[in-house]
Scaffold this motif. Structure first.
Motif, PDB file in Angstrom:
ATOM      1  N   GLU A  25       0.892  -1.227   0.126  1.00 55.93           N
ATOM      2  CA  GLU A  25      -0.110   0.019  -0.022  1.00 55.93           C
ATOM      3  C   GLU A  25       0.900   1.290   0.083  1.00 55.93           C
ATOM      4  OE1 GLU A  25      -3.232   0.136   2.784  1.00 55.93           O
ATOM      5  OE2 GLU A  25      -3.813  -2.140   2.324  1.00 55.93           O
ATOM      6  N   ILE A  26       1.988   1.226  -0.571  1.00 54.42           N
ATOM      7  CA  ILE A  26       2.792   2.424  -0.766  1.00 54.42           C
ATOM      8  C   ILE A  26       1.987   3.433  -1.281  1.00 54.42           C
ATOM      9  CG2 ILE A  26       4.847   3.364  -1.754  1.00 54.42           C
ATOM     10  CD1 ILE A  26       6.352   0.494  -0.981  1.00 54.42           C
ATOM     11  N   LEU A  27       1.355   3.068  -2.735  1.00 48.92           N
ATOM     12  CA  LEU A  27       0.734   3.983  -3.204  1.00 48.92           C
ATOM     13  C   LEU A  27      -0.307   4.661  -2.662  1.00 48.92           C
ATOM     14  CD1 LEU A  27       0.519   2.264  -6.675  1.00 48.92           C
ATOM     15  CD2 LEU A  27       1.926   4.051  -6.106  1.00 48.92           C
ATOM     16  N   LYS A  28      -1.031   3.949  -1.746  1.00 51.18           N
ATOM     17  CA  LYS A  28      -2.115   4.152  -1.108  1.00 51.18           C
ATOM     18  C   LYS A  28      -1.681   5.556  -0.136  1.00 51.18           C
ATOM     19  CE  LYS A  28      -5.822   2.815   1.867  1.00 51.18           C
ATOM     20  NZ  LYS A  28      -6.822   1.829   2.731  1.00 51.18           N
ATOM     21  N   GLN A  32      -3.019  10.284   0.419  1.00 52.97           N
ATOM     22  CA  GLN A  32      -3.511  11.206   1.428  1.00 52.97           C
ATOM     23  C   GLN A  32      -3.311  12.545   0.937  1.00 52.97           C
ATOM     24  OE1 GLN A  32      -1.818   9.977   5.376  1.00 52.97           O
ATOM     25  NE2 GLN A  32      -2.501   7.832   5.026  1.00 52.97           N
ATOM     26  N   THR A  33      -4.464  13.562   1.132  1.00 45.35           N
ATOM     27  CA  THR A  33      -4.261  14.869   0.951  1.00 45.35           C
ATOM     28  C   THR A  33      -4.414  15.624   2.284  1.00 45.35           C
ATOM     29  OG1 THR A  33      -6.604  14.939   0.435  1.00 45.35           O
ATOM     30  CG2 THR A  33      -5.188  14.554  -1.450  1.00 45.35           C
ATOM     31  N   PHE A  34      -3.659  16.911   2.252  1.00 37.90           N
ATOM     32  CA  PHE A  34      -3.859  17.890   3.421  1.00 37.90           C
ATOM     33  C   PHE A  34      -5.234  18.248   3.332  1.00 37.90           C
ATOM     34  CE2 PHE A  34      -3.993  22.060   4.468  1.00 37.90           C
ATOM     35  CZ  PHE A  34      -3.461  21.950   5.801  1.00 37.90           C
ATOM     36  N   CYS A  77      -3.415  17.890   9.340  1.00 31.35           N
ATOM     37  CA  CYS A  77      -4.202  16.739   9.256  1.00 31.35           C
ATOM     38  C   CYS A  77      -4.404  16.228   7.905  1.00 31.35           C
ATOM     39  CB  CYS A  77      -5.381  17.108   9.917  1.00 31.35           C
ATOM     40  SG  CYS A  77      -5.506  17.797  11.383  1.00 31.35           S
ATOM     41  N   TYR A  78      -4.288  15.089   7.684  1.00 36.45           N
ATOM     42  CA  TYR A  78      -4.549  14.342   6.314  1.00 36.45           C
ATOM     43  C   TYR A  78      -5.848  13.509   6.204  1.00 36.45           C
ATOM     44  CZ  TYR A  78      -0.002  16.112   4.863  1.00 36.45           C
ATOM     45  OH  TYR A  78       1.119  17.009   4.881  1.00 36.45           O
ATOM     46  N   CYS A  79      -6.497  13.617   5.131  1.00 39.05           N
ATOM     47  CA  CYS A  79      -7.589  13.021   4.883  1.00 39.05           C
ATOM     48  C   CYS A  79      -7.588  11.926   3.626  1.00 39.05           C
ATOM     49  CB  CYS A  79      -8.826  13.671   4.520  1.00 39.05           C
ATOM     50  SG  CYS A  79      -9.166  14.899   5.826  1.00 39.05           S
TER      51      CYS A  79
END
Length: 79
Positions: A25-28, A32-34, A77-79
């Motif tokens: 899951e390196i790509l996953k 993640q986005t700020f 925070c990342y979502c």
């Protein structure tokens, strides 16, 4: 014939690398986005403190991680 064996070996190596990346899951993690900022600036706590701040303030989900970043030590925070 030798060139065909080399191409076949390269193809298998690339396939194994892609499977390794997908399975870990390196790509996953890069996806993640700020989404928010939390706490005071500078944020003097750890990444765990930052994540706690984010989940307390914004909830989980949407927050999946919190990281102290930048020269001014912002809690992102990342979502």
């Amino acid at each position: 014939m030798e060139m065909a064996k080399n191409i076949n070996s390269v193809s298998i190596t690339v396939l194994l690398f892609v499977l390794l990346v997908a399975s870990t899951e390196i790509l996953k993690s890069e996806a993640q986005t700020f989404c928010f900022e939390c706490g005071p600036v500078p944020f003097l706590g750890t990444n765990a403190d930052c994540f706690n701040c984010c989940t307390t303030k914004y909830g989980s989900p949407p927050v999946v991680s919190g990281v102290v970043e930048g020269s001014e030590k912002h809690c992102h925070c990342y979502c």
